[in-house]
Every structure is written in C-alpha cells, then in structure tokens.
Scaffold this motif. Structure first.
Motif, PDB file in Angstrom:
ATOM      1  N   VAL A 135       0.858  -1.192   0.000  1.00  0.00           N
ATOM      2  CA  VAL A 135       0.000   0.000   0.000  1.00  0.00           C
ATOM      3  C   VAL A 135       0.886   1.231   0.000  1.00  0.00           C
ATOM      4  CG1 VAL A 135      -1.844   1.235   1.186  1.00  0.00           C
ATOM      5  CG2 VAL A 135      -1.733  -1.251   1.340  1.00  0.00           C
ATOM      6  N   GLY A 136       0.554   2.193  -0.849  1.00  0.00           N
ATOM      7  CA  GLY A 136       1.346   3.416  -0.918  1.00  0.00           C
ATOM      8  C   GLY A 136       0.856   4.310  -2.041  1.00  0.00           C
ATOM      9  N   PRO A 137       1.540   5.412  -2.316  1.00  0.00           N
ATOM     10  CA  PRO A 137       1.180   6.276  -3.440  1.00  0.00           C
ATOM     11  C   PRO A 137       1.387   5.563  -4.770  1.00  0.00           C
ATOM     12  CG  PRO A 137       2.647   7.406  -1.892  1.00  0.00           C
ATOM     13  CD  PRO A 137       2.650   5.954  -1.522  1.00  0.00           C
ATOM     14  N   ARG A 138       0.744   6.052  -5.808  1.00  0.00           N
ATOM     15  CA  ARG A 138       0.905   5.469  -7.142  1.00  0.00           C
ATOM     16  C   ARG A 138       2.342   5.647  -7.610  1.00  0.00           C
ATOM     17  NH1 ARG A 138       1.290   6.812 -12.175  1.00  0.00           N
ATOM     18  NH2 ARG A 138       1.372   9.002 -11.561  1.00  0.00           N
ATOM     19  N   PRO A 139       2.984   4.593  -8.150  1.00  0.00           N
ATOM     20  CA  PRO A 139       4.377   4.712  -8.628  1.00  0.00           C
ATOM     21  C   PRO A 139       4.468   5.636  -9.842  1.00  0.00           C
ATOM     22  CG  PRO A 139       3.454   2.551  -9.171  1.00  0.00           C
ATOM     23  CD  PRO A 139       2.468   3.222  -8.289  1.00  0.00           C
ATOM     24  N   PRO A 140       5.193   6.759  -9.754  1.00  0.00           N
ATOM     25  CA  PRO A 140       5.224   7.739 -10.838  1.00  0.00           C
ATOM     26  C   PRO A 140       6.329   7.457 -11.854  1.00  0.00           C
ATOM     27  CG  PRO A 140       6.342   8.635  -8.951  1.00  0.00           C
ATOM     28  CD  PRO A 140       5.892   7.248  -8.560  1.00  0.00           C
ATOM     29  N   LEU A 141       6.146   7.984 -13.042  1.00  0.00           N
ATOM     30  CA  LEU A 141       7.174   7.958 -14.077  1.00  0.00           C
ATOM     31  C   LEU A 141       8.168   9.085 -13.838  1.00  0.00           C
ATOM     32  CD1 LEU A 141       4.797   7.430 -17.129  1.00  0.00           C
ATOM     33  CD2 LEU A 141       6.373   5.720 -16.195  1.00  0.00           C
ATOM     34  N   ARG A 142       9.341   8.974 -14.488  1.00  0.00           N
ATOM     35  CA  ARG A 142      10.367  10.006 -14.324  1.00  0.00           C
ATOM     36  C   ARG A 142       9.870  11.350 -14.832  1.00  0.00           C
ATOM     37  NH1 ARG A 142      15.867  10.138 -13.596  1.00  0.00           N
ATOM     38  NH2 ARG A 142      15.969   7.858 -13.633  1.00  0.00           N
ATOM     39  N   ARG A 143       9.180  11.360 -15.978  1.00  0.00           N
ATOM     40  CA  ARG A 143       8.712  12.646 -16.534  1.00  0.00           C
ATOM     41  C   ARG A 143       7.672  13.299 -15.628  1.00  0.00           C
ATOM     42  NH1 ARG A 143       3.766  11.891 -19.028  1.00  0.00           N
ATOM     43  NH2 ARG A 143       3.180   9.728 -19.513  1.00  0.00           N
ATOM     44  N   GLU A 144       6.923  12.494 -14.881  1.00  0.00           N
ATOM     45  CA  GLU A 144       5.963  13.053 -13.939  1.00  0.00           C
ATOM     46  C   GLU A 144       6.684  13.710 -12.771  1.00  0.00           C
ATOM     47  OE1 GLU A 144       3.240  10.037 -12.704  1.00  0.00           O
ATOM     48  OE2 GLU A 144       2.910   9.301 -14.728  1.00  0.00           O
ATOM     49  N   VAL A 145       7.712  13.018 -12.250  1.00  0.00           N
ATOM     50  CA  VAL A 145       8.438  13.543 -11.096  1.00  0.00           C
ATOM     51  C   VAL A 145       9.163  14.830 -11.459  1.00  0.00           C
ATOM     52  CG1 VAL A 145      10.301  13.056  -9.463  1.00  0.00           C
ATOM     53  CG2 VAL A 145       8.679  11.260 -10.068  1.00  0.00           C
ATOM     54  N   GLU A 146       9.672  14.907 -12.677  1.00  0.00           N
ATOM     55  CA  GLU A 146      10.385  16.118 -13.097  1.00  0.00           C
ATOM     56  C   GLU A 146       9.467  17.333 -13.152  1.00  0.00           C
ATOM     57  OE1 GLU A 146      12.041  14.921 -16.801  1.00  0.00           O
ATOM     58  OE2 GLU A 146      13.781  13.906 -15.900  1.00  0.00           O
ATOM     59  N   ALA A 147       8.161  17.084 -13.253  1.00  0.00           N
ATOM     60  CA  ALA A 147       7.195  18.188 -13.302  1.00  0.00           C
ATOM     61  C   ALA A 147       6.552  18.457 -11.942  1.00  0.00           C
ATOM     62  CB  ALA A 147       6.097  17.874 -14.330  1.00  0.00           C
ATOM     63  N   TYR A 148       6.939  17.693 -10.905  1.00  0.00           N
ATOM     64  CA  TYR A 148       6.366  17.889  -9.573  1.00  0.00           C
ATOM     65  C   TYR A 148       6.804  19.229  -8.983  1.00  0.00           C
ATOM     66  CZ  TYR A 148       4.850  13.000  -9.047  1.00  0.00           C
ATOM     67  OH  TYR A 148       4.221  11.799  -9.181  1.00  0.00           O
ATOM     68  N   ASP A 149       5.915  19.820  -8.191  1.00  0.00           N
ATOM     69  CA  ASP A 149       6.330  20.950  -7.378  1.00  0.00           C
ATOM     70  C   ASP A 149       6.759  20.435  -6.006  1.00  0.00           C
ATOM     71  OD1 ASP A 149       3.975  20.328  -6.033  1.00  0.00           O
ATOM     72  OD2 ASP A 149       2.837  21.978  -6.907  1.00  0.00           O
ATOM     73  N   VAL A 150       7.134  21.345  -5.109  1.00  0.00           N
ATOM     74  CA  VAL A 150       7.662  20.941  -3.808  1.00  0.00           C
ATOM     75  C   VAL A 150       6.626  20.146  -3.020  1.00  0.00           C
ATOM     76  CG1 VAL A 150       8.565  21.794  -1.613  1.00  0.00           C
ATOM     77  CG2 VAL A 150       9.225  22.916  -3.750  1.00  0.00           C
ATOM     78  N   GLU A 151       5.369  20.531  -3.124  1.00  0.00           N
ATOM     79  CA  GLU A 151       4.314  19.870  -2.365  1.00  0.00           C
ATOM     80  C   GLU A 151       4.140  18.422  -2.806  1.00  0.00           C
ATOM     81  OE1 GLU A 151      -0.506  20.309  -1.599  1.00  0.00           O
ATOM     82  OE2 GLU A 151       0.632  21.942  -2.488  1.00  0.00           O
ATOM     83  N   VAL A 152       4.088  18.205  -4.128  1.00  0.00           N
ATOM     84  CA  VAL A 152       3.849  16.858  -4.646  1.00  0.00           C
ATOM     85  C   VAL A 152       5.040  15.942  -4.399  1.00  0.00           C
ATOM     86  CG1 VAL A 152       3.132  15.550  -6.690  1.00  0.00           C
ATOM     87  CG2 VAL A 152       2.354  17.897  -6.390  1.00  0.00           C
ATOM     88  N   LEU A 153       6.233  16.497  -4.259  1.00  0.00           N
ATOM     89  CA  LEU A 153       7.430  15.694  -4.016  1.00  0.00           C
ATOM     90  C   LEU A 153       7.350  14.915  -2.698  1.00  0.00           C
ATOM     91  CD1 LEU A 153      10.377  17.967  -5.228  1.00  0.00           C
ATOM     92  CD2 LEU A 153       9.714  15.740  -6.147  1.00  0.00           C
ATOM     93  N   ARG A 154       6.451  15.300  -1.792  1.00  0.00           N
ATOM     94  CA  ARG A 154       6.301  14.566  -0.534  1.00  0.00           C
ATOM     95  C   ARG A 154       5.787  13.149  -0.777  1.00  0.00           C
ATOM     96  NH1 ARG A 154       6.803  16.998   4.225  1.00  0.00           N
ATOM     97  NH2 ARG A 154       5.516  15.421   5.240  1.00  0.00           N
ATOM     98  N   ARG A 155       5.277  12.866  -1.961  1.00  0.00           N
ATOM     99  CA  ARG A 155       4.862  11.504  -2.285  1.00  0.00           C
ATOM    100  C   ARG A 155       6.048  10.538  -2.258  1.00  0.00           C
ATOM    101  NH1 ARG A 155       1.787  11.880  -7.914  1.00  0.00           N
ATOM    102  NH2 ARG A 155       1.057   9.789  -7.360  1.00  0.00           N
ATOM    103  N   LEU A 156       7.242  11.070  -2.459  1.00  0.00           N
ATOM    104  CA  LEU A 156       8.431  10.228  -2.535  1.00  0.00           C
ATOM    105  C   LEU A 156       9.027   9.928  -1.159  1.00  0.00           C
ATOM    106  CD1 LEU A 156      10.194  11.890  -5.610  1.00  0.00           C
ATOM    107  CD2 LEU A 156       8.501  10.039  -5.579  1.00  0.00           C
ATOM    108  N   LEU A 157       8.378  10.349  -0.090  1.00  0.00           N
ATOM    109  CA  LEU A 157       8.876  10.061   1.258  1.00  0.00           C
ATOM    110  C   LEU A 157       8.595   8.622   1.670  1.00  0.00           C
ATOM    111  CD1 LEU A 157       7.908  13.329   3.166  1.00  0.00           C
ATOM    112  CD2 LEU A 157      10.179  12.624   2.405  1.00  0.00           C
ATOM    113  N   VAL A 158       7.683   7.960   0.972  1.00  0.00           N
ATOM    114  CA  VAL A 158       7.377   6.553   1.246  1.00  0.00           C
ATOM    115  C   VAL A 158       7.461   5.768  -0.056  1.00  0.00           C
ATOM    116  CG1 VAL A 158       5.875   7.123   3.195  1.00  0.00           C
ATOM    117  CG2 VAL A 158       4.897   6.886   0.916  1.00  0.00           C
ATOM    118  N   LYS A 159       7.526   4.461   0.063  1.00  0.00           N
ATOM    119  CA  LYS A 159       7.588   3.612  -1.131  1.00  0.00           C
ATOM    120  C   LYS A 159       6.266   3.652  -1.889  1.00  0.00           C
ATOM    121  CE  LYS A 159      10.830   0.310   0.944  1.00  0.00           C
ATOM    122  NZ  LYS A 159      11.011  -1.087   1.377  1.00  0.00           N
ATOM    123  N   PRO A 160       6.310   3.618  -3.213  1.00  0.00           N
ATOM    124  CA  PRO A 160       5.062   3.527  -3.974  1.00  0.00           C
ATOM    125  C   PRO A 160       4.396   2.181  -3.724  1.00  0.00           C
ATOM    126  CG  PRO A 160       6.962   3.252  -5.411  1.00  0.00           C
ATOM    127  CD  PRO A 160       7.499   3.657  -4.074  1.00  0.00           C
TER     128      PRO A 160
END
Length: 537
Positions: free
Chosen positions: A459-484
C-alpha cells in the motif's frame, strides 16, 4: 466560483446572547441592550420556559433529532440481537443444549450468560458506540465497538479470576470473536443503509457555513465531496456583508443563498432550516464573539463546528490540549520513519510472499495466454521513481503490443487525463488478453516481486514515471517520502477516473497519515474496487 466584494469589518460581531446583551463596539464603551425579543427564563414557570425553547428550536434541529433517534433505536435493537446470539452460540458450542451442565450449580451457566450479555450491552452504551456524532463514520464507529467488546471481556476475565467464578474458557473464546465480528458487521450494514438514505437526500445535516467567500467555498467543497457523508449546505454567511440581498454563492455549479453577515446569523438559522453552524475562520468573531455564539445556539439545539484550517490530517494525529482556558490543537508528526517503517516492511514481505504462492497457478496461466495472444515478452518492465527519488524497474504482465512505447507520441493528443498522467479509455495498443488482465488487475500481480525486493510496498502512493516527477512541485514531491504501492487510496477511490489534483491529494493524505490499520482497510477495500472494475482501463 463567483467573486464577491467583502466590506471591511469595522465592528465586532453584534451577536445577541440569551440575556439580550451586545458585544461592545470597537472604540466604544460596553453597552447592554436588547437585540431581539427575549425573555428571562428564570421569571417564567417551568412549562412556559420549555415552550419558549420549543418555539426557538429551528425545524432543522427537529428533523435531525428525529432520524438520529430512529437510527440509534435501530442500532440498539440490532446490538441486542447480536450480543444475545453470540452469548447463546457460545453456550451451545461449549455446553450443548443443557441448561444445567454437569459440574455446575442449577442455572449457573444461563445466569452467567445473562449477566455477560447485560455487561456487554452496557459497555456498548458506555463507550457511546451509538452516538449521533459518529453515525455513519465507519472507522471510528467500528473502533468504539471493538474497544467496548475487548473491555467487556477483560472485565469478565478479571472478575472470574478474583471471585473464582467457574466458567469454561472455551465459552469466552467463542463469544468474543463471534460477537465482535457480528457487531462490526452490524455497524457496517447500518452504515450502508444510512449512506444510501443520505445519497437520496434523507438523514441530512443542514449546515449554515460562515466565513470569507474563499474559505467558505473550500469548506463547502469538502462537505459536499461525498453525498454519503450527509452534509447539505443550506446557507452562507459572509462577514461584513450586511442584510440578505437575494444573492447566491456559486460553488461546483450549485447556488447557495447568502443569508447576510454575523448580525443576521440567528434569524438565518431559522429561515434556512439549519441545524449546524460551520465557521471557516474565527477572526471576525473573536474570543468573546465565539463564546456568545455558543450561548445563543445552545437553547436552540443547533450544533457549532469550527474548521481547524488543516486538511487530510488523521484523527490519531490530532490532540486537543487546554492551556490556560485556551484549547490548542496539537498535530503529531507523520509516522513513516523509524520502527514504523520496519513494521511496514515486515508486513509487506510476508503479504507479498503469501500472495505470490496463492496466485502461482494464475501467474502461469496468464504467462501462457500472453505468449499465445501476441508477439513479445511476457513481462513489461517500466522505469518508475521510488522512495527518496530512486529509480527502479517495475514489473507488470505485458498488456500492450510490442514496442507500444514508440506509439505514445502519436496518441498524446488523445490523452483523457487532466494532469501529468497519460490515460485513454480505449487505447488501441492494448491486446485482447491485456484488456481482460487490466479489467481484473491481474497484470499488476508481478509487482509483488518488486515488494519482495524492497522497491515497492503493498500500500502506498501510485508509482510515478520520471517525466511526472520532473514536473512535480515541492508539495507533490512529498509523495516520494514513502515507497510507492501496488494499491492505495487512489486505487480504492476511483483509479483512472480520478482527476489529477484529487489523486495527488489522496497520495499526500496517505503519506501524512500512514498507519498499519489504515493499510489493512485499504487492502480490504481493494478487493471490492477490483471486482467492481471502476476506473480500470
């Protein structure tokens, strides 16, 4: 949403109390005078005072009280049936049909069963498991039921030890799980009934929302997000607006009448039939204004709720601390570090291993079907970004034609997603077998190998693609604090049908409020989402 001009507030709220006093104006001496027709209850006979309160009570409060009493009565009856059935089942399993089992005093076991049932029902009442405040809330309602049941059995165990009551342990071993499961299922069934009634427009909580237009719009969005929650906003009050002018506030395509400002609130409660006042920001009232408002709403039976200004924070992280008469809300830090992470990793490994062993025949049959259906490899490996931004190769059963990635540029114009995701309901690249695999999420089973390797979680956030992460802002980057995760809040809340902003909100909510109990609930809901095939394409 329509933009409204708000007149600057130059006075403190002129809220009338039960004694007919006013708050002092800014820069003026405190005055006392009547603001609306009122009576001194102490000078009236008891019958007249009661009649006054009955007249002052808005119609919405009567309607809410009626359905709440009916719902509580239904729970009371069904709880009685479940508890008695569990106790009788335990007695029958352990002692058979004999009322006087060998080795016991005459009617000793039936009397113990009766006292046991009474204690259990008393605990359910004492823990307020039928409180209207938690009616239809789900998790909190179930938690109270389970807590009351375990406290009952703990008390019974201690009493039998101290007073040396002779009762078979097998009797309690049957009654506890049977009764607790029965009570939880009973609450689940009534929750479904209440949710259906609320979706039909019944059993509603009528809310008068008050605050600045932007804050009120956000509050209305949250209250109306799920109709099964049972909230209906019937009016909006805006500080400094003045008396009603026949205008409306447009939120999500719906028009809600503006009932005026704080001076018109008490009259507006009656005219719009509200039974609850929700305040989005208390700055316009001040400390004394809120206190007077509480006093005014009390005899009317109207509830008062105040938003905290924080969203998507679990109840377990909130702690109210009264300091010098001022209630302060303490928000605990998220729990995705330290020992909690080790606990989650141990659960992930055991669960993934069990799933792979159970579904081994399905994995073999699926691999053969993919090989027969189209050319190409059985598995599809896609680069995803994991915890702390580390890339990994996520495994899935191949559901598209070979070299489907090369056709992506041609199909970008047909993207149906409103965010960074790429989704097409009828993607021409999907094979015949692949469409079936996606419908039932069988294509995601190989991701449990990623879980065993420690790259993903169950259970976790949806696993993102690299191009999605490159477009993340600071807020959305908190998704990467846990495993997808293989599943998550996004999976059980609509999957591909979710707007991008809502999917991000759910992922961030999971990161902030992770708990082991929450993971178990999401796993349980995933089975239902997979069977319903909502948003799977």
């Amino acid at each position: 949403m329509d933009r409204l001009s708000v007149t600057p507030i130059r006075q403190l709220p002129q809220l009338a109390s039960a004694e007919g006093e006013r708050l002092p104006q800014a820069g003026a001496e405190e005055t006392v005078g009547p603001t609306h027709k009122s009576f001194d209850v102490k000078e009236l006979p008891l019958e007249s005072a009661a009649a006054r309160f009955a007249v002052d009570t808005p119609s919405g409060v009567f309607e809410r009280s009626t359905w709440q009493r009916r719902h509580a009565a239904n729970l009371r009856v069904s709880d009685f049936v479940v508890v008695c059935a569990a106790v009788l089942l335990a007695q029958w399993v352990r002692f058979g049909e004999m009322l006087i089992p060998p080795g016991y005093e005459r009617y000793y076991v039936p009397a113990f069963s009766a006292l046991f049932a009474i204690a259990w029902l008393s605990a359910l009442a004492g823990f307020r498991t039928r409180s209207p405040r938690i009616a239809g809330t789900g998790v909190e309602e179930h938690r109270r039921v389970v807590t009351a049941s375990f406290y009952t059995f703990g008390a019974i165990a201690i009493a039998t030890l101290l007073f040396k009551f002779d009762i078979a342990r097998g009797y309690l071993a049957v009654a506890l799980p049977a009764g607790t499961v029965g009570l939880v299922l009973n609450r689940w069934a009534w929750h479904a009934v209440l949710a259906r009634k609320r979706a039909e427009g019944r059993c509603q909580t009528s809310v008068l929302a008050f605050g600045e237009s932007g804050a009120v719009a956000d509050l209305i969005n949250e209250l109306s997000r799920n109709r099964a929650d049972g909230y209906r906003v019937v009016g909006v009050g805006i500080p400094g607006y003045g008396p009603p002018k026949g205008e409306h506030l447009t939120v999500n395509g719906g028009e809600i009448p503006i009932v005026g400002d704080e001076a018109n609130m008490l009259n507006a409660i009656r005219t719009c039939g509200a039974d609850t006042v929700a305040i989005a920001g208390t700055e316009c009232f001040g400390v004394r204004g809120i206190r007077r408002l509480i006093w005014d709403l009390e005899p009317m039976g109207v509830d008062l709720v105040v938003t905290t200004g924080v969203m998507d924070v679990a109840l377990s992280r909130l702690l109210m601390r009264p300091i010098a008469g001022l209630p302060l809300l303490h928000i605990e830090k998220p729990q995705y570090r330290g020992s909690k992470r080790f606990q989650k990793r141990a659960f992930d490994f055991c669960f993934a291993l069990a799933v792979l062993l159970v579904t081994l025949p399905t994995l073999v049959i699926t691999a053969i079907a993919i090989k027969i259906d189209s050319k190409g490899p059985i598995f599809y490996s896609s680069e995803r970004i994991g915890i702390d931004g580390k890339p990994f190769a996520m495994l899935k059963f191949r559901t598209m034609v070979q070299d489907a990635d090369k056709q992506l540029a041609i199909l970008l114009a047909a993207n149906e997603s409103d965010g960074l995701l790429f989704k097409i309901r009828n993607d021409p690249r999907i094979t015949l077998v692949g469409r079936f695999l996606r419908r039932f999420s069988i294509d995601e089973l190989p991701q449990f190998f990623n879980v065993l390797r420690g790259e993903m979680s169950v259970v976790g956030p949806r696993p993102p693609l690299r191009r999605e992460v490159e477009a993340y802002d600071v807020e959305v980057l908190r998704r990467l604090l846990v495993k997808p995760g293989i599943t998550g809040l996004w999976q059980v809340s609509g999957r591909s049908n979710l707007p991008w902003n809502e999917a991000v909100r759910l992922d961030l909510s999971y990161v902030e409020n992770w708990s082991m109990v929450g993971d178990l609930l999401i796993i349980a809901k995933t089975s239902k989402a997979v069977l319903q095939r909502t948003g799977a394409y």
